[in-house]
Write an enzyme that holds these catalytic residues in place. Structure first.
Site, PDB file in Angstrom:
ATOM      1  N   ASP A 175       0.827  -1.205   0.000  1.00 12.05           N
ATOM      2  CA  ASP A 175       0.000   0.000   0.000  1.00 12.05           C
ATOM      3  C   ASP A 175       0.863   1.256   0.000  1.00 12.05           C
ATOM      4  O   ASP A 175       1.627   1.508   0.937  1.00 12.05           O
ATOM      5  CB  ASP A 175      -0.912   0.004   1.227  1.00 12.05           C
ATOM      6  CG  ASP A 175      -2.038   1.010   1.088  1.00 12.05           C
ATOM      7  OD1 ASP A 175      -2.969   0.728   0.310  1.00 12.05           O
ATOM      8  OD2 ASP A 175      -1.980   2.057   1.745  1.00 12.05           O
ATOM      9  N   ASP A 204      -8.751   3.631  -9.816  1.00 15.13           N
ATOM     10  CA  ASP A 204      -9.082   2.342  -9.223  1.00 15.13           C
ATOM     11  C   ASP A 204      -8.821   2.370  -7.719  1.00 15.13           C
ATOM     12  O   ASP A 204      -7.856   2.980  -7.251  1.00 15.13           O
ATOM     13  CB  ASP A 204      -8.230   1.255  -9.889  1.00 15.13           C
ATOM     14  CG  ASP A 204      -8.482  -0.115  -9.313  1.00 15.13           C
ATOM     15  OD1 ASP A 204      -9.560  -0.671  -9.561  1.00 15.13           O
ATOM     16  OD2 ASP A 204      -7.596  -0.625  -8.581  1.00 15.13           O
ATOM     17  N   HIS A 208      -9.424   3.372  -0.990  1.00 16.86           N
ATOM     18  CA  HIS A 208      -8.292   2.989  -0.144  1.00 16.86           C
ATOM     19  C   HIS A 208      -7.194   4.051  -0.122  1.00 16.86           C
ATOM     20  O   HIS A 208      -6.112   3.822   0.428  1.00 16.86           O
ATOM     21  CB  HIS A 208      -7.756   1.640  -0.605  1.00 16.86           C
ATOM     22  CG  HIS A 208      -8.800   0.561  -0.529  1.00 16.86           C
ATOM     23  ND1 HIS A 208      -9.151  -0.037   0.649  1.00 16.86           N
ATOM     24  CD2 HIS A 208      -9.607   0.025  -1.486  1.00 16.86           C
ATOM     25  CE1 HIS A 208     -10.109  -0.921   0.428  1.00 16.86           C
ATOM     26  NE2 HIS A 208     -10.412  -0.900  -0.863  1.00 16.86           N
ATOM     27  N   GLU A 230     -13.391   5.067  -8.076  1.00 16.48           N
ATOM     28  CA  GLU A 230     -14.045   3.856  -7.582  1.00 16.48           C
ATOM     29  C   GLU A 230     -14.098   3.904  -6.059  1.00 16.48           C
ATOM     30  O   GLU A 230     -13.098   3.665  -5.386  1.00 16.48           O
ATOM     31  CB  GLU A 230     -13.295   2.606  -8.034  1.00 16.48           C
ATOM     32  CG  GLU A 230     -13.991   1.325  -7.593  1.00 16.48           C
ATOM     33  CD  GLU A 230     -13.098   0.098  -7.646  1.00 16.48           C
ATOM     34  OE1 GLU A 230     -13.645  -1.012  -7.719  1.00 16.48           O
ATOM     35  OE2 GLU A 230     -11.859   0.244  -7.581  1.00 16.48           O
TER      36      GLU A 230
END
EC number: 3.2.1.1
Length: 478
Positions: A175, A204, A208, A230
């Site tokens: 990440d 995308d 997150h 998204e």
């Protein structure tokens, strides 16, 4: 050739007044920018094939945008999701190299279609890249090193915890520490695909990445173009789609779920409230399905046949959101990548859909009026005096009268005659109407006349005299 009776329109509004359900008009949205707001997503199509589709199909149909799958170098493998596991920002994925990508953009622009690139900027993967270079987790020479990733080195486990969602790892993928100025600058550099003519991006896994970090990335770009993000809604979750609307549009996943519920429950009348509880209409991108939802069962898919087509017709006819028509490929293995030159669903090029793209362009920002339903499987509505649509999700033909609000005249039924009006015409006038089972009818002011048409059938315009011809409306099936 076989002949059968099929009446396409509707008549006297007063006849159906007692059964009609009404709803306040939905305001229309204005994004993405420009008059042509419909996107076609050509999932996992090679860029050379996207170029051809823009020239032969999307441009002539009136699509404003085409969305293409990720361009960056990714891990090897025969699964579609490897495209979403990048190892570098080189344009070196299985869909084409930098030259193929640039040629695609040029061809699409020449056809009047703008390009949205799907960009994966939340994470990096580990493994062999497409050119056999080996990448280890947290080590991507020329791009990122260990210190540029978040310190939470475990998979996300608690979606009610914002930090867990935005600093831990999505399915064990490294990440990126998007709070870092270096990472933000590097991502903005990759989004420099704008230099190849790309008009916008789908971000995308935006859920997150914190909205603050994404806004900072966008702020580093001189001209970031159109963005759609998204951000999947989840009840009780810490991160919400509306947090991202200040950055760009957001994919409204609840829309596709609502459509599935309506079309499978036998009550599409519930779609009169399709905008309720969702993102503001000017910030939502709508879709019937995408590559994730068609595999997880949350939406309709191409496997649903007529209901799937009708759902797309409804989406393109109604004013809520910016519509995105999905075209993927047939599959039995949920993980398998596209198999080659065959098996593509090509929904974006189907006659019913391309006809409705023209409808969307013609009605523009016209309000939704004259909503009609009977509490079950059919519905109909007008877009002010610009267009009219009727849908029948039932298993028997519907005979009914409708108020179209259209000016008197002869119109092409664009779901059956998407180009040159080579199927059916409808004359606004005075006769009862029939819509076949699992079919729809759509008329708009941009498609009129009888060029190459065989039949005419009348619909009533409220407030006008009923003097148009009556017809049995027999149509030759091609």
């Amino acid at each position: 050739m076989q002949q059968r009776s099929r009446v396409l329109g509707g008549t006297l509004a007063g006849i159906v007044a007692a059964a009609a359900a009404t709803v306040a008009p939905w305001p229309s949205q204005a994004t993405p920018p420009g008059q042509k707001t419909v996107t076609a997503t050509l999932f996992e199509r090679k860029y050379v094939d996207v170029a051809k589709a823009c020239t032969d199909q999307l441009g002539p149909a009136g699509y404003g945008y085409v969305e293409v799958s990720p361009a960056s170098e990714h891990i090897q493998g025969g699964q579609w999701w490897t495209s979403y596991q990048p190892v570098s920002y080189k344009i070196a994925g299985r869909l084409g190299d930098r030259d193929a990508f640039a040629s695609m953009v040029s061809a699409c622009h020449a056809a009047g279609v703008k390009v949205i690139a799907d960009a994966v900027v939340n994470h990096m993967a580990a493994g062999s890249g497409r050119h056999h270079a080996q990448y280890t987790k947290y080590n991507y020479p020329g791009f990122y090193q260990d210190q540029t990733f978040h310190g939470c080195r475990k998979s996300i486990s608690d979606y009610t915890n914002r930090d867990d969602v935005q600093t831990c790892e999505l399915v064990d993928l490294a990440d990126l520490g998007t709070g870092s100025d270096y990472v933000r600058t590097t991502i903005a550099g990759y989004l420099g695909l704008r230099s190849l003519g790309v008009d916008g991006f789908r971000i995308d896994a935006a859920k997150h990445i914190s909205a603050t970090d994404l806004a900072a990335v966008k702020g580093k770009m001189k001209d970031p173009g159109f963005w759609v993000q998204e951000v999947i809604y989840g009840a009780g979750e810490a991160v919400r789609p509306d947090e991202y609307t200040g950055i760009g549009d957001v994919d409204e996943f609840r829309y596709g779920t609502h459509l599935k519920s309506a079309f499978q429950s036998g009550n599409i009348a519930q779609l009169k409230s399709v905008a309720d509880g969702k993102l503001w209409q000017r910030q939502a991108r709508t879709f019937v399905d995408n590559w994730d939802t068609e595999r997880n069962g949350s939406t309709l898919t191409y496997k649903d046949g007529a209901a799937y087509t009708l759902a797309n017709v409804f989406m393109l006819a109604s004013p809520y959101g910016s519509p995105n028509v999905y075209s993927g490929y047939e599959w039995t293995d949920k993980d398998a990548a596209a198999g080659g030159s065959t098996g593509w669903t090509d929904d974006a090029a189907k006659r019913e859909i391309t006809g409705m793209v023209g409808f969307r362009n013609a009605v523009g920002s016209a309000e939704l009026t004259n909503w009609w339903d009977n509490g079950g499987r059919p519905l109909a509505f007008a877009r002010s005096d610009k267009g009219f649509v009727a849908l029948n999700n039932g298993d028997a033909a519907l005979t009914q009268t409708f108020a179209t609000s259209l000016p008197a005249g002869t119109y092409c039924d664009v779901v059956h005659a998407a180009s040159s009006c080579d199927g059916d015409t409808v004359t606004v006038g005075d006769t009862e109407a029939q819509v076949d089972a699992a079919k729809s009818v759509a008329l708009h002011v941009g498609a009129t006349g009888q060029s190459a048409c065989r039949q005419a059938v009348a619909l009533h315009v409220p407030g006008q005299s009923a003097g148009s011809p009556r017809s049995s409306a027999k149509r030759v099936e091609q």
